[in-house]
Design a protein around this motif. Sequence first.
Motif, PDB file in Angstrom:
ATOM      1  N   ASP A   1       0.849  -1.196   0.000  1.00  0.00           N
ATOM      2  CA  ASP A   1       0.000   0.000   0.000  1.00  0.00           C
ATOM      3  C   ASP A   1       0.886   1.247   0.000  1.00  0.00           C
ATOM      4  O   ASP A   1       1.536   1.584   0.985  1.00  0.00           O
ATOM      5  CB  ASP A   1      -0.922  -0.026   1.230  1.00  0.00           C
ATOM      6  N   PHE A   2       0.885   1.950  -1.138  1.00  0.00           N
ATOM      7  CA  PHE A   2       1.766   3.110  -1.336  1.00  0.00           C
ATOM      8  C   PHE A   2       1.461   4.239  -0.350  1.00  0.00           C
ATOM      9  O   PHE A   2       2.333   5.026   0.011  1.00  0.00           O
ATOM     10  CB  PHE A   2       1.609   3.599  -2.778  1.00  0.00           C
ATOM     11  N   SER A   3       0.208   4.289   0.108  1.00  0.00           N
ATOM     12  CA  SER A   3      -0.200   5.397   0.975  1.00  0.00           C
ATOM     13  C   SER A   3       0.094   5.128   2.450  1.00  0.00           C
ATOM     14  O   SER A   3      -0.089   6.002   3.288  1.00  0.00           O
ATOM     15  CB  SER A   3      -1.706   5.658   0.802  1.00  0.00           C
ATOM     16  N   MET A   4       0.538   3.888   2.773  1.00  0.00           N
ATOM     17  CA  MET A   4       0.771   3.521   4.183  1.00  0.00           C
ATOM     18  C   MET A   4       2.266   3.403   4.469  1.00  0.00           C
ATOM     19  O   MET A   4       2.786   2.330   4.727  1.00  0.00           O
ATOM     20  CB  MET A   4       0.079   2.194   4.500  1.00  0.00           C
ATOM     21  N   LYS A   5       2.998   4.479   4.344  1.00  0.00           N
ATOM     22  CA  LYS A   5       4.427   4.455   4.575  1.00  0.00           C
ATOM     23  C   LYS A   5       4.734   4.731   6.041  1.00  0.00           C
ATOM     24  O   LYS A   5       4.253   5.713   6.616  1.00  0.00           O
ATOM     25  CB  LYS A   5       5.136   5.494   3.694  1.00  0.00           C
ATOM     26  N   GLN A   6       5.558   3.849   6.637  1.00  0.00           N
ATOM     27  CA  GLN A   6       5.868   3.979   8.060  1.00  0.00           C
ATOM     28  C   GLN A   6       6.983   4.990   8.312  1.00  0.00           C
ATOM     29  O   GLN A   6       7.022   5.641   9.332  1.00  0.00           O
ATOM     30  CB  GLN A   6       6.306   2.613   8.614  1.00  0.00           C
TER      31      GLN A   6
ATOM     32  N   ASP B   1       8.235  -2.167  -1.326  1.00  0.00           N
ATOM     33  CA  ASP B   1       8.290  -0.824  -1.912  1.00  0.00           C
ATOM     34  C   ASP B   1       8.791  -0.933  -3.355  1.00  0.00           C
ATOM     35  O   ASP B   1       9.869  -1.472  -3.617  1.00  0.00           O
ATOM     36  CB  ASP B   1       9.248   0.047  -1.078  1.00  0.00           C
ATOM     37  N   ALA B   2       8.020  -0.395  -4.300  1.00  0.00           N
ATOM     38  CA  ALA B   2       8.364  -0.538  -5.725  1.00  0.00           C
ATOM     39  C   ALA B   2       9.662   0.175  -6.072  1.00  0.00           C
ATOM     40  O   ALA B   2      10.403  -0.269  -6.967  1.00  0.00           O
ATOM     41  CB  ALA B   2       7.220  -0.016  -6.595  1.00  0.00           C
ATOM     42  N   ASP B   3       9.977   1.283  -5.399  1.00  0.00           N
ATOM     43  CA  ASP B   3      11.253   1.967  -5.668  1.00  0.00           C
ATOM     44  C   ASP B   3      12.423   1.060  -5.302  1.00  0.00           C
ATOM     45  O   ASP B   3      13.452   1.022  -5.994  1.00  0.00           O
ATOM     46  CB  ASP B   3      11.333   3.277  -4.863  1.00  0.00           C
TER      47      ASP B   3
ATOM     48  N   GLN C   1     -12.844   6.346   4.643  1.00  0.00           N
ATOM     49  CA  GLN C   1     -12.107   5.136   4.991  1.00  0.00           C
ATOM     50  C   GLN C   1     -10.811   5.084   4.176  1.00  0.00           C
ATOM     51  O   GLN C   1     -10.735   5.663   3.085  1.00  0.00           O
ATOM     52  CB  GLN C   1     -12.957   3.884   4.691  1.00  0.00           C
ATOM     53  N   HIS C   2      -9.830   4.344   4.693  1.00  0.00           N
ATOM     54  CA  HIS C   2      -8.551   4.246   3.977  1.00  0.00           C
ATOM     55  C   HIS C   2      -8.703   3.411   2.701  1.00  0.00           C
ATOM     56  O   HIS C   2      -9.308   2.347   2.715  1.00  0.00           O
ATOM     57  CB  HIS C   2      -7.493   3.600   4.875  1.00  0.00           C
ATOM     58  N   VAL C   3      -8.168   3.882   1.601  1.00  0.00           N
ATOM     59  CA  VAL C   3      -8.200   3.162   0.319  1.00  0.00           C
ATOM     60  C   VAL C   3      -6.765   2.826  -0.074  1.00  0.00           C
ATOM     61  O   VAL C   3      -5.937   3.729  -0.233  1.00  0.00           O
ATOM     62  CB  VAL C   3      -8.847   4.021  -0.789  1.00  0.00           C
ATOM     63  N   PRO C   4      -6.427   1.521  -0.209  1.00  0.00           N
ATOM     64  CA  PRO C   4      -5.061   1.151  -0.609  1.00  0.00           C
ATOM     65  C   PRO C   4      -4.710   1.733  -1.981  1.00  0.00           C
ATOM     66  O   PRO C   4      -5.559   1.774  -2.874  1.00  0.00           O
ATOM     67  CB  PRO C   4      -5.116  -0.389  -0.672  1.00  0.00           C
ATOM     68  N   GLU C   5      -3.479   2.183  -2.118  1.00  0.00           N
ATOM     69  CA  GLU C   5      -3.036   2.742  -3.399  1.00  0.00           C
ATOM     70  C   GLU C   5      -1.870   1.916  -3.937  1.00  0.00           C
ATOM     71  O   GLU C   5      -0.966   1.550  -3.186  1.00  0.00           O
ATOM     72  CB  GLU C   5      -2.572   4.190  -3.224  1.00  0.00           C
ATOM     73  N   GLN C   6      -1.886   1.679  -5.239  1.00  0.00           N
ATOM     74  CA  GLN C   6      -0.783   0.947  -5.867  1.00  0.00           C
ATOM     75  C   GLN C   6       0.299   1.930  -6.289  1.00  0.00           C
ATOM     76  O   GLN C   6       0.010   3.009  -6.809  1.00  0.00           O
ATOM     77  CB  GLN C   6      -1.284   0.160  -7.086  1.00  0.00           C
ATOM     78  N   HIS C   7       1.553   1.536  -6.067  1.00  0.00           N
ATOM     79  CA  HIS C   7       2.683   2.372  -6.470  1.00  0.00           C
ATOM     80  C   HIS C   7       2.717   2.445  -7.998  1.00  0.00           C
ATOM     81  O   HIS C   7       2.489   1.446  -8.686  1.00  0.00           O
ATOM     82  CB  HIS C   7       3.983   1.755  -5.947  1.00  0.00           C
ATOM     83  N   PRO C   8       3.001   3.620  -8.562  1.00  0.00           N
ATOM     84  CA  PRO C   8       3.060   3.739 -10.036  1.00  0.00           C
ATOM     85  C   PRO C   8       4.034   2.752 -10.672  1.00  0.00           C
ATOM     86  O   PRO C   8       3.823   2.295 -11.795  1.00  0.00           O
ATOM     87  CB  PRO C   8       3.525   5.185 -10.257  1.00  0.00           C
ATOM     88  N   LYS C   9       5.106   2.403  -9.946  1.00  0.00           N
ATOM     89  CA  LYS C   9       6.109   1.487 -10.513  1.00  0.00           C
ATOM     90  C   LYS C   9       5.726   0.017 -10.323  1.00  0.00           C
ATOM     91  O   LYS C   9       6.532  -0.873 -10.585  1.00  0.00           O
ATOM     92  CB  LYS C   9       7.482   1.756  -9.888  1.00  0.00           C
TER      93      LYS C   9
END
Length: 898
Positions: free
Chosen positions: A466-471, A511-513, A572-580
């Motif tokens: 989940d791209f939006s859930m970075k710790q 992490d896609a990066d 509510q939280h929506v999971p996001e996919q990393h562009p890469k």
Amino acid sequence: MTASSVEQLRKDGNELFKCGDYEGALTAYTQALGLGATPQDQAILHRNRAACHLKLEDYEKAETEATKAIEKDGGDIKALYRRSQALEKLGRLDQAVLDLQRCVSLEPKNKVFQEALRNIAGQIQEKASQNLVVLAREDAGAEKIFRSNGVQLLQRLLDTGEPDLMLAALRTLVGICSEHQSRTVATLSVLGTRRVVSMLGVENQAVSLAACHLLQVMFDALKEGVKKGFRGKEGAIIVDPARELKVLISNLLELLTEVGVSGQGRDNALTLLIKVVPRKSPKDPNNSLTLWVIDQGLKKILEVGGSVQDPPGELTVTANSRMSASILLSKLFDDLKCDAERENFHRLCENYIKSWFEGHGLAGKLRAIQTVSCLLQGPCDAGNRALELNGVMESVIALCASEQEEEQLVAVETLIHAAGKAKRASFITANGVSLLKDLYKRSEKDSIRIRALVGLCKLGSAGGTDFSMKQFAEGSTLKLAKQCRKWLCNDQMDVGTRRWAVEGLAYLTFDADVKEEFVEDAAALKALFQLSKSEERSVLFAVASALVNCTNSYDYEEPDPKMVELAKYAKQHVPEQHPKDKPSFVRARVKKLLAAGVVSAMTCMVKTESPVLTSSCRELLSRVFLALVEEVEDRGTVVAQGGGKALLPLALEGTDVGQTKAAQALAKLTITSNPEMTFPGERIYEVVRPLVSLLHLNCSGLQNFEALMALTNLAGISERLRQKILKEKAVPMIEGYMFEEHEMLRRAATECMCNLAMSKEVQDLFEATGNDRLKLLVLYSGEDDELLRRAAAGGLAMLTSMRPSLCSRIPQVTTHWLEILQALLLSPSQELQHRGAVVVLNMVEASREIASTLMESEVLEILSVLAKDEETPVTRAATACLGKAVEYGLIKPSQDGR
């Protein structure tokens, strides 16, 4: 000629021999023999000729010449020795030993003869033992050895302590005990259960592995005996096999904690326990063996799990021992059926940990914490409960700050394993991050820093993909990953420490990066693959996890756009996919991994004979393989690097999901490559079962389709393969898909059935009365889908050729049969025309009555037109039809257009 001439030639020959001119020496000795030499000189010349032939490696002639010398002089010791050398090279050891015994009797103090005799005796013994191994592979041979007191003989070979002889004896015993419980019990009685198990603990790895194989065979034979009752293969009543089974397991448990047992032997004992104790299937209601092992041996397993590698006075363990103990504990816990059984397991674990934690000082606390770490890697419920014990977590945190490296290592590893569990992750995120960061930045020891880094990696990957859930802050994961890759590539560090770098990457590659940078780093990929082939087997899961992340072969479902809007509206939280992580990036990463040699590394991982290759690990590898064969152009690379061979065991063993993924990868390879080259020899027959498993209704439509396509290819290769498909009961499932609404599934099933129709058993099914199989093929031959028509018409042509009786039934199955045949004959597709013409020809040849019906319809006119075309298979079939009609007297010769 005089005796002096003979003597001169002999001397000349001797000089040439000393100079290495053996051909010249041979010529000189031969000339001397032709000059009328005395019998004594003849003996010398013949033995010298034997020496020349030995040097020239012509052992047949060497033996002949030495024999001639001995015939002239029976006490010629040199000739006897040279003949023994020739006989040894010719493999006639029994004759060679006789000559050497004669030499020793003539010169008892000659050490050369004594050593040669010992060597040949050893060779004879080794050859005899190898012959026993070969003989024991067949049941009749094994029985013969057994009834000739062979077990006692093999016991003597084991007593020699010679590794080669011990290996031969153990392999022969495998043949004797294989699938034969009464011989197994008798063998254990002669050798002694304790003795057999103790061979696991020897230092020689090959002997330990052979003993492990023998014990596995014995377990299998005894377990089969438990299922069938107390009778052997030959029906004789024997000792209770369940009791023998427990005696064996009891000895294995004792071996776990014996001082003096090799680390490899301890690992082999754990591997055997993993294989033989838990139930194979949850459907089996009897888990009594597991309960017995928990009561009798849980403490011993925990003792191995709590051991530190190679400290003085401790048990000898390898880098894999603790992981094997964790896996065994996990298997035992998973085999429990109710809360009461699980509660007993928890109680025993907690009592063991408390017994060390309290009253044994710092050393006891370390052992207790190491045991908790072992549980966290295995049955994590038990590990989490152990962490809750009074003072344990506090001690872990305190020991992280210890100045002693060993104490720090144990504490930090436990903290890391605890961080991976959801129950503890929030606590450690709040309390442990600053501690781990401090250790990472300030510790002078790389072994501590790398473990602290892995702990940070675990906490930093809590959001998964989940791209939006970075710790952590932007760029922090890339920095951590860069340091992990640096340690991974540092071959000056020990393998056990570098393993932790892979653990870190297994988390960070969410992490896609990080994925993109990792696949660009050729040195890191090379180091990763080399590490996966090392003795450090506990790295396999981490390697497989990193590869799954890089290839995005984890399960991912695109969220429903309507549900996304609804979630946003509800805040509510929506999971996001990393562009890469988009498909184009994933495909590029796959190609880079293939170029780096990922398939060869994974093939080695699959071959691993270790409990570390768990069902979960197999599933991860299956997922990666499926991602690697997604693109048609990549499949050749996968096959060339051994991917086809590696997929077979993955498709036959592991989790249901893993087996399905591997089977789908096999299907993709079978569709687009030559199956006989992809799966050479007998391996091609092993592919059938995984493919048939994809036909089950719980598989996706794509998996069903690919399985049908792959089976179509296999069914077209040979009758033996068709018989294998029939044996796997695939025909009813294939027939089911012939009725599918989806046109691609329907077509693939029809094509598969068309190829299977070459088998007598399938022809019998179509010929049997009371079914619509033939009707379906006739109707499909008139469908709009040209590929479906081609498959159905091909099957119809095949069946009417092989079973003429079916021709008379075609008019009965549907009133549209004539229209369908006419449409085939008038089709613009030559393939459809040819199939239609063959069906009509078969029907005409089968019966005058059917031929009459056909000739009275428009078929006659169509055939007449087709027969006038240029020479093609269609023209020949049409001409043959008309010729047969003329023969029947249904049409006149002038009407056939000629």
